[in-house]
Design a protein around this motif. Sequence first.
Motif, PDB file in Angstrom:
ATOM      1  N   ALA A 188       0.838  -1.204   0.000  1.00  0.00           N
ATOM      2  CA  ALA A 188       0.000   0.000   0.000  1.00  0.00           C
ATOM      3  C   ALA A 188       0.871   1.253   0.000  1.00  0.00           C
ATOM      4  O   ALA A 188       0.600   2.212  -0.732  1.00  0.00           O
ATOM      5  CB  ALA A 188      -0.932   0.001   1.204  1.00  0.00           C
ATOM      6  N   ALA A 189       1.924   1.260   0.804  1.00  0.00           N
ATOM      7  CA  ALA A 189       2.814   2.419   0.856  1.00  0.00           C
ATOM      8  C   ALA A 189       3.512   2.628  -0.484  1.00  0.00           C
ATOM      9  O   ALA A 189       3.666   3.766  -0.946  1.00  0.00           O
ATOM     10  CB  ALA A 189       3.841   2.244   1.972  1.00  0.00           C
ATOM     11  N   LEU A 190       3.934   1.558  -1.125  1.00  0.00           N
ATOM     12  CA  LEU A 190       4.588   1.678  -2.431  1.00  0.00           C
ATOM     13  C   LEU A 190       3.613   2.195  -3.479  1.00  0.00           C
ATOM     14  O   LEU A 190       3.978   2.984  -4.349  1.00  0.00           O
ATOM     15  CB  LEU A 190       5.164   0.329  -2.867  1.00  0.00           C
ATOM     16  CG  LEU A 190       6.359  -0.167  -2.065  1.00  0.00           C
ATOM     17  CD1 LEU A 190       6.691  -1.610  -2.452  1.00  0.00           C
ATOM     18  CD2 LEU A 190       7.565   0.736  -2.282  1.00  0.00           C
ATOM     19  N   ASP A 191       2.363   1.760  -3.393  1.00  0.00           N
ATOM     20  CA  ASP A 191       1.341   2.178  -4.348  1.00  0.00           C
ATOM     21  C   ASP A 191       0.969   3.644  -4.165  1.00  0.00           C
ATOM     22  O   ASP A 191       0.552   4.303  -5.098  1.00  0.00           O
ATOM     23  CB  ASP A 191       0.100   1.300  -4.194  1.00  0.00           C
ATOM     24  CG  ASP A 191      -0.922   1.549  -5.269  1.00  0.00           C
ATOM     25  OD1 ASP A 191      -0.548   1.673  -6.453  1.00  0.00           O
ATOM     26  OD2 ASP A 191      -2.128   1.616  -4.933  1.00  0.00           O
ATOM     27  N   GLU A 192       1.123   4.159  -2.963  1.00  0.00           N
ATOM     28  CA  GLU A 192       0.719   5.529  -2.666  1.00  0.00           C
ATOM     29  C   GLU A 192       1.876   6.516  -2.621  1.00  0.00           C
ATOM     30  O   GLU A 192       1.695   7.661  -2.252  1.00  0.00           O
ATOM     31  CB  GLU A 192      -0.028   5.553  -1.327  1.00  0.00           C
ATOM     32  CG  GLU A 192      -1.327   4.788  -1.377  1.00  0.00           C
ATOM     33  CD  GLU A 192      -2.013   4.691  -0.026  1.00  0.00           C
ATOM     34  OE1 GLU A 192      -1.534   5.314   0.944  1.00  0.00           O
ATOM     35  OE2 GLU A 192      -3.013   3.987   0.052  1.00  0.00           O
ATOM     36  N   SER A 193       3.074   6.078  -3.004  1.00  0.00           N
ATOM     37  CA  SER A 193       4.204   7.006  -2.942  1.00  0.00           C
ATOM     38  C   SER A 193       4.089   8.061  -4.033  1.00  0.00           C
ATOM     39  O   SER A 193       3.512   7.840  -5.083  1.00  0.00           O
ATOM     40  CB  SER A 193       5.536   6.257  -3.044  1.00  0.00           C
ATOM     41  OG  SER A 193       5.696   5.704  -4.322  1.00  0.00           O
ATOM     42  N   CYS A 194       4.628   9.202  -3.761  1.00  0.00           N
ATOM     43  CA  CYS A 194       4.571  10.341  -4.672  1.00  0.00           C
ATOM     44  C   CYS A 194       5.284  10.018  -5.985  1.00  0.00           C
ATOM     45  O   CYS A 194       6.448   9.604  -5.970  1.00  0.00           O
ATOM     46  CB  CYS A 194       5.223  11.542  -4.003  1.00  0.00           C
ATOM     47  SG  CYS A 194       5.438  12.961  -5.105  1.00  0.00           S
ATOM     48  N   PRO A 195       4.614  10.227  -7.115  1.00  0.00           N
ATOM     49  CA  PRO A 195       5.266   9.936  -8.392  1.00  0.00           C
ATOM     50  C   PRO A 195       6.382  10.911  -8.736  1.00  0.00           C
ATOM     51  O   PRO A 195       7.254  10.610  -9.536  1.00  0.00           O
ATOM     52  CB  PRO A 195       4.125  10.042  -9.409  1.00  0.00           C
ATOM     53  CG  PRO A 195       3.129  10.938  -8.762  1.00  0.00           C
ATOM     54  CD  PRO A 195       3.243  10.690  -7.277  1.00  0.00           C
ATOM     55  N   PHE A 196       6.378  12.081  -8.125  1.00  0.00           N
ATOM     56  CA  PHE A 196       7.403  13.071  -8.423  1.00  0.00           C
ATOM     57  C   PHE A 196       8.693  12.806  -7.661  1.00  0.00           C
ATOM     58  O   PHE A 196       9.772  12.849  -8.217  1.00  0.00           O
ATOM     59  CB  PHE A 196       6.899  14.487  -8.117  1.00  0.00           C
ATOM     60  CG  PHE A 196       5.713  14.869  -8.951  1.00  0.00           C
ATOM     61  CD1 PHE A 196       5.831  15.089 -10.313  1.00  0.00           C
ATOM     62  CD2 PHE A 196       4.476  14.993  -8.367  1.00  0.00           C
ATOM     63  CE1 PHE A 196       4.738  15.427 -11.083  1.00  0.00           C
ATOM     64  CE2 PHE A 196       3.369  15.327  -9.129  1.00  0.00           C
ATOM     65  CZ  PHE A 196       3.496  15.546 -10.484  1.00  0.00           C
ATOM     66  N   GLY A 253       9.153  10.007  -5.600  1.00  0.00           N
ATOM     67  CA  GLY A 253       9.344   8.593  -5.307  1.00  0.00           C
ATOM     68  C   GLY A 253       9.216   8.272  -3.825  1.00  0.00           C
ATOM     69  O   GLY A 253       9.696   7.256  -3.362  1.00  0.00           O
ATOM     70  N   GLY A 254       8.575   9.159  -3.080  1.00  0.00           N
ATOM     71  CA  GLY A 254       8.376   8.935  -1.663  1.00  0.00           C
ATOM     72  C   GLY A 254       9.462   9.498  -0.774  1.00  0.00           C
ATOM     73  O   GLY A 254       9.414   9.349   0.437  1.00  0.00           O
ATOM     74  N   THR A 255      10.438  10.188  -1.369  1.00  0.00           N
ATOM     75  CA  THR A 255      11.538  10.728  -0.559  1.00  0.00           C
ATOM     76  C   THR A 255      11.169  12.044   0.118  1.00  0.00           C
ATOM     77  O   THR A 255      11.780  12.416   1.117  1.00  0.00           O
ATOM     78  CB  THR A 255      12.797  10.981  -1.407  1.00  0.00           C
ATOM     79  OG1 THR A 255      12.509  12.010  -2.366  1.00  0.00           O
ATOM     80  CG2 THR A 255      13.268   9.716  -2.102  1.00  0.00           C
TER      81      THR A 255
END
Length: 110
Positions: free
Chosen positions: A36-44, A46-48
Amino acid sequence: MEKKHSVITFKADEAMLAALERIPNKSEFIRTAILAALDESCPFCGGTGKLNPHQKMHWANFLKEHQLIHCKECNGIEVCCTHHEGISGADADQSLHKEQIEKEKSKGTF
């Protein structure tokens, strides 16, 4: 042929360990949470939470024809195109967003 599974480990503090002990299937819970966290990470980013100089340049170019607006329907931030034929970008995108929210509400998923 059966897929091979890998085991990974991570460090957890006492509070997390205590919370995980209350969950019947810890492995399934952790897998589901990670997916779920990987699916919802920011596309810009990358979740950083950060953009590198090249990403900043692309984002600045993107914002020349787009804007960020606050949605009054869902209280989220929305990226809207600022050039639609005959209607302002924010109005067109907001109208489409309202339709999507109404569909989700009718399905009971919102």
